[in-house]
Design a protein around this motif. Structure first.
Motif, mmCIF file in Angstrom:
data_model
loop_
_atom_site.group_PDB
_atom_site.id
_atom_site.type_symbol
_atom_site.label_atom_id
_atom_site.label_comp_id
_atom_site.label_asym_id
_atom_site.label_seq_id
_atom_site.Cartn_x
_atom_site.Cartn_y
_atom_site.Cartn_z
ATOM 1 N N UNK A 1 0.850 -1.201 0.000
ATOM 2 C CA UNK A 1 0.000 0.000 0.000
ATOM 3 C C UNK A 1 0.881 1.246 0.000
ATOM 4 N N UNK A 2 0.600 2.137 -0.940
ATOM 5 C CA UNK A 2 1.342 3.386 -1.035
ATOM 6 C C UNK A 2 0.448 4.516 -0.548
ATOM 7 N N UNK A 3 1.002 5.443 0.210
ATOM 8 C CA UNK A 3 0.229 6.543 0.778
ATOM 9 C C UNK A 3 0.845 7.863 0.338
ATOM 10 N N UNK A 4 0.018 8.702 -0.283
ATOM 11 C CA UNK A 4 0.452 10.036 -0.712
ATOM 12 C C UNK A 4 -0.312 11.060 0.116
ATOM 13 N N UNK A 5 0.411 11.913 0.809
ATOM 14 C CA UNK A 5 -0.196 12.940 1.663
ATOM 15 C C UNK A 5 0.022 14.301 1.001
ATOM 16 N N UNK A 6 -1.083 14.981 0.714
ATOM 17 C CA UNK A 6 -1.037 16.280 0.058
ATOM 18 C C UNK A 6 -1.626 17.346 0.970
ATOM 19 N N UNK A 7 -1.421 18.589 0.622
ATOM 20 C CA UNK A 7 -1.823 19.670 1.521
ATOM 21 C C UNK A 7 -3.321 19.916 1.545
ATOM 22 N N UNK A 8 -3.995 19.712 0.420
ATOM 23 C CA UNK A 8 -5.389 20.136 0.343
ATOM 24 C C UNK A 8 -6.243 19.134 -0.420
ATOM 25 N N UNK A 9 -7.554 19.271 -0.266
ATOM 26 C CA UNK A 9 -8.499 18.427 -0.997
ATOM 27 C C UNK A 9 -8.381 18.652 -2.495
ATOM 28 N N UNK A 10 -8.109 19.880 -2.917
ATOM 29 C CA UNK A 10 -7.967 20.170 -4.334
ATOM 30 C C UNK A 10 -6.774 19.435 -4.939
ATOM 31 N N UNK A 11 -5.681 19.360 -4.194
ATOM 32 C CA UNK A 11 -4.514 18.617 -4.666
ATOM 33 C C UNK A 11 -4.806 17.127 -4.748
ATOM 34 N N UNK A 12 -5.601 16.614 -3.811
ATOM 35 C CA UNK A 12 -5.993 15.205 -3.847
ATOM 36 C C UNK A 12 -6.751 14.909 -5.137
ATOM 37 N N UNK A 13 -7.709 15.766 -5.478
ATOM 38 C CA UNK A 13 -8.496 15.572 -6.694
ATOM 39 C C UNK A 13 -7.614 15.639 -7.934
ATOM 40 N N UNK A 14 -6.706 16.596 -7.973
ATOM 41 C CA UNK A 14 -5.837 16.756 -9.137
ATOM 42 C C UNK A 14 -4.917 15.553 -9.316
ATOM 43 N N UNK A 15 -4.371 15.071 -8.223
ATOM 44 C CA UNK A 15 -3.459 13.923 -8.260
ATOM 45 C C UNK A 15 -4.210 12.682 -8.728
ATOM 46 N N UNK A 16 -5.397 12.473 -8.159
ATOM 47 C CA UNK A 16 -6.187 11.313 -8.543
ATOM 48 C C UNK A 16 -6.639 11.369 -9.988
ATOM 49 N N UNK A 17 -7.085 12.541 -10.447
ATOM 50 C CA UNK A 17 -7.536 12.681 -11.826
ATOM 51 C C UNK A 17 -6.421 12.384 -12.810
ATOM 52 N N UNK A 18 -5.210 12.823 -12.499
ATOM 53 C CA UNK A 18 -4.086 12.588 -13.398
ATOM 54 C C UNK A 18 -3.815 11.093 -13.557
ATOM 55 N N UNK A 246 7.484 9.283 7.404
ATOM 56 C CA UNK A 246 8.018 8.181 6.605
ATOM 57 C C UNK A 246 7.344 8.117 5.243
ATOM 58 N N UNK A 247 6.008 8.237 5.225
ATOM 59 C CA UNK A 247 5.287 8.178 3.949
ATOM 60 C C UNK A 247 5.729 9.308 3.027
ATOM 61 N N UNK A 248 5.887 10.491 3.579
ATOM 62 C CA UNK A 248 6.312 11.626 2.760
ATOM 63 C C UNK A 248 7.720 11.416 2.223
ATOM 64 N N UNK A 249 8.599 10.836 3.062
ATOM 65 C CA UNK A 249 9.973 10.552 2.628
ATOM 66 C C UNK A 249 9.962 9.547 1.481
ATOM 67 N N UNK A 250 9.197 8.480 1.633
ATOM 68 C CA UNK A 250 9.125 7.456 0.594
ATOM 69 C C UNK A 250 8.605 8.046 -0.710
ATOM 70 N N UNK A 251 7.584 8.903 -0.614
ATOM 71 C CA UNK A 251 7.024 9.499 -1.828
ATOM 72 C C UNK A 251 8.046 10.393 -2.521
ATOM 73 N N UNK A 252 8.815 11.152 -1.748
ATOM 74 C CA UNK A 252 9.865 11.988 -2.354
ATOM 75 C C UNK A 252 10.897 11.123 -3.080
#
Length: 264
Positions: A1-18, A246-252
């Protein structure tokens, strides 16, 4: 399971849509698993914009929705078929015959459930499944205690889910207490699963799903078994996670690797 943590709901939508846009551009006849509720709406708006701007076409795409209220016909304003038509299908170039939502008004609901799974298999399986998550950890209408290998079936809704969804029904309007839902086993057969969660109300469910034990008490925890499950959450939904750094480090590190391979 991969976890991406973003700052806002708008960023979540943009990331998912892409992710969905890339999937369809790579496979124009992709089979999408779709979800209803408030969380996917911003993602759907981005897909509509991308279609309008000729970034992506849904002309060859097929879709399967997770669930539907049992007892509601597709033209009922509270049905999930109506939701999908209103918020996505009517605004993109998808063939309506290729959009599938469990039939809430089926004469034989049990047979309809079996037929739904068979049709998914006939079309080659779901390439990417979109999920939201309930405060009690449900995915689709798989409430706590749902079998982790369950198939599409009729499911009784918990009081918590009924209460959460009551805001969509007027006080005099019939609110179903039963649903047809893809089972957890059905969901796990998708090649990729993308779960979106935003807001502090989802923090407990996200922690249980990502860091808790694998248990029927939190249906979303079954995603821990999936080989390609992605949780995209905003800061508020991630607030309960103990391993945020840790999740943020892995994502970077993942992004650095992808950039080095020329895949971003």
């Amino acid at each position: 399971m991969r976890i991406v943590i973003l700052d806002s709901a708008d960023e979540v939508a943009a990331y998912g849509a892409e992710i969905f846009i890339r999937c369809i551009r790579q496979k124009p006849a992709a089979v999408l698993g779709l979800a209803t509720g408030s969380t996917p709406l911003a993602l759907y708006r981005r897909l509509i914009d991308a279609n309008r701007d000729a970034v992506v076409s849904f002309a060859k795409v097929s879709s399967f929705n997770l669930d539907e209220y049992l007892g509601l016909a597709g033209d009922h304003p509270q049905s999930y078929r109506h939701f999908m038509n209103t918020h996505l299908f009517d605004h993109i170039d998808i063939n309506p015959d290729n959009t599938h939502v469990p039939p809430g008004d089926a004469a034989d609901p049990l047979q309809a459930c079996a037929d739904y799974d068979k049709l998914i298999t006939k079309l080659g399986g779901i390439d990417i499944q979109l999920l939201g998550i309930g405060r009690n950890g449900h995915i689709g209408f798989n409430e706590p205690s749902s079998g982790l290998q369950s198939r599409t079936r009729v499911k009784t809704l918990t009081r918590a889910t009924i209460d959460d969804n009551a805001r969509f029904f007027s006080t005099q309007e019939f609110q179903p207490h039963l649903s047809i839902t893809m089972g957890i086993g059905t969901i796990l057969e998708a090649r990729k699963v993308v779960l979106l969660a935003t807001g502090a109300a989802k923090a407990g469910a996200i922690k249980a799903a990502a860091e808790g034990p694998l248990t029927a008490s939190c249906p979303a925890s079954a995603l821990q078994m999936h080989p390609d499950a992605l949780l995209i959450v905003d800061a508020a939904a991630a607030a309960g996670l103990e391993r945020k750094a840790f999740y943020k480090h892995i994502e970077r590190e993942n992004q650095k690797l992808l950039q080095s391979l020329g895949k971003t």
